[in-house]
Design a protein around this motif. Structure first.
Motif, short mmCIF file in Angstrom:
data_model
loop_
_atom_site.label_atom_id
_atom_site.label_comp_id
_atom_site.label_asym_id
_atom_site.label_seq_id
_atom_site.Cartn_x
_atom_site.Cartn_y
_atom_site.Cartn_z
N ILE A 34 -32.79 -3.64 -16.38
CA ILE A 34 -33.44 -2.32 -16.50
C ILE A 34 -32.41 -1.27 -16.88
O ILE A 34 -32.65 -0.44 -17.77
CB ILE A 34 -34.19 -1.97 -15.21
N VAL A 65 -39.01 4.64 -14.11
CA VAL A 65 -38.57 3.48 -13.34
C VAL A 65 -38.66 3.89 -11.87
O VAL A 65 -38.17 4.95 -11.48
CB VAL A 65 -37.12 3.05 -13.68
N THR A 88 -36.27 8.60 -14.70
CA THR A 88 -36.72 8.36 -16.07
C THR A 88 -36.60 6.87 -16.37
O THR A 88 -35.86 6.16 -15.69
CB THR A 88 -35.85 9.16 -17.06
N ALA A 89 -37.28 6.44 -17.43
CA ALA A 89 -37.13 5.06 -17.90
C ALA A 89 -36.22 4.99 -19.11
O ALA A 89 -36.02 3.92 -19.68
CB ALA A 89 -38.49 4.46 -18.22
N GLY A 90 -35.67 6.13 -19.52
CA GLY A 90 -34.75 6.12 -20.66
C GLY A 90 -35.40 5.54 -21.89
O GLY A 90 -36.47 5.98 -22.30
N ARG A 91 -34.78 4.52 -22.44
CA ARG A 91 -35.25 3.91 -23.69
C ARG A 91 -36.28 2.80 -23.50
O ARG A 91 -36.67 2.14 -24.47
CB ARG A 91 -34.06 3.36 -24.48
N LEU A 92 -36.70 2.54 -22.27
CA LEU A 92 -37.72 1.51 -22.03
C LEU A 92 -39.09 2.01 -22.50
O LEU A 92 -39.30 3.21 -22.69
CB LEU A 92 -37.78 1.16 -20.54
N THR A 128 -38.68 -5.62 -18.61
CA THR A 128 -38.23 -4.48 -19.40
C THR A 128 -39.06 -4.29 -20.66
O THR A 128 -39.01 -3.23 -21.28
CB THR A 128 -36.74 -4.59 -19.79
N ILE A 169 -30.88 6.50 -17.13
CA ILE A 169 -31.29 6.00 -15.81
C ILE A 169 -30.12 6.11 -14.84
O ILE A 169 -30.28 6.62 -13.72
CB ILE A 169 -31.79 4.54 -15.90
N GLY A 220 -32.74 0.51 -20.43
CA GLY A 220 -33.10 1.92 -20.37
C GLY A 220 -32.01 2.86 -20.82
O GLY A 220 -32.27 4.00 -21.21
#
Length: 171
Positions: free
Chosen positions: A36, A78, A69-73, A11, A44, A40
């Motif tokens: 994840i 993803v 999406t990977a959001g906050r990663l 992550t 996600i 994320g």
């Protein structure tokens, strides 16, 4: 494509796409999948629910892959893939290798150049560590892709050492 081995937390990888060793529900779980989703954030899960409502009402099949999406990663995307639960049955290795090659195909569709992979099926799904590494490196090493770098992110020193030995063996 260059293959890099990294010991650490998937992550935390600053890459275009992180591959999630998901369960077929796409709705989160333990291990890599849970990490994840937690890292994320809810974006996600929201996209995974949409995928379940539309494209995958019965869940994502083993060996296939899909992106969210990977959001906050730190990554942009993803790529979720479902590895087989190890039973030793013939054909399972092909399904495991498909997780890597289908994920790379999805990465190509997205235009991703760097992708971080976990060691798929080697945790709760019970795949023996040495063979999981060998299958991952075989699939990544033979894939035709526009991805320039694939990172195999290994959790723990034992997994990293096994992967280093296998890389040296492969030359």
């Amino acid at each position: 494509m260059r293959i890099e081995l990294v010991e650490g937390d998937i992550t935390a990888q600053a890459v275009d796409a992180i591959v999630n060793a998901a369960n077929s529900s796409l709705l989160g779980g333990g291990g890599v999948d849970g990490a994840i989703h937690r890292g994320g954030g809810p974006e996600i899960l929201a996209e995974c629910r949409e995928l379940r409502d539309t494209r995958y009402p019965d869940g994502l099949p083993a060996g296939d892959a899909v992106a969210t999406t990977a959001g906050r990663l730190a990554a942009r995307w993803v790529i979720h893939t479902v590895g087989p639960v190890y039973s030793g049955e013939p054909g399972q290795a092909g399904t495991l290798r498909s997780c890597y090659t289908r994920s790379l195909a999805v990465a190509d569709e997205l235009g991703a150049e760097t992708v971080a992979f976990p060691l798929i099926s080697a945790g709760a799904f019970g795949w023996p560590l040495e063979d999981a590494v060998a299958q991952a490196l075989a699939a990544l090493g033979s894939a035709e892709t526009g991805v320039s770098e694939a990172r195999l992110v290994l959790f723990g020193a034992d997994a990293f050492q096994v992967a280093e030995r296998e890389m040296r063996r492969r030359g």
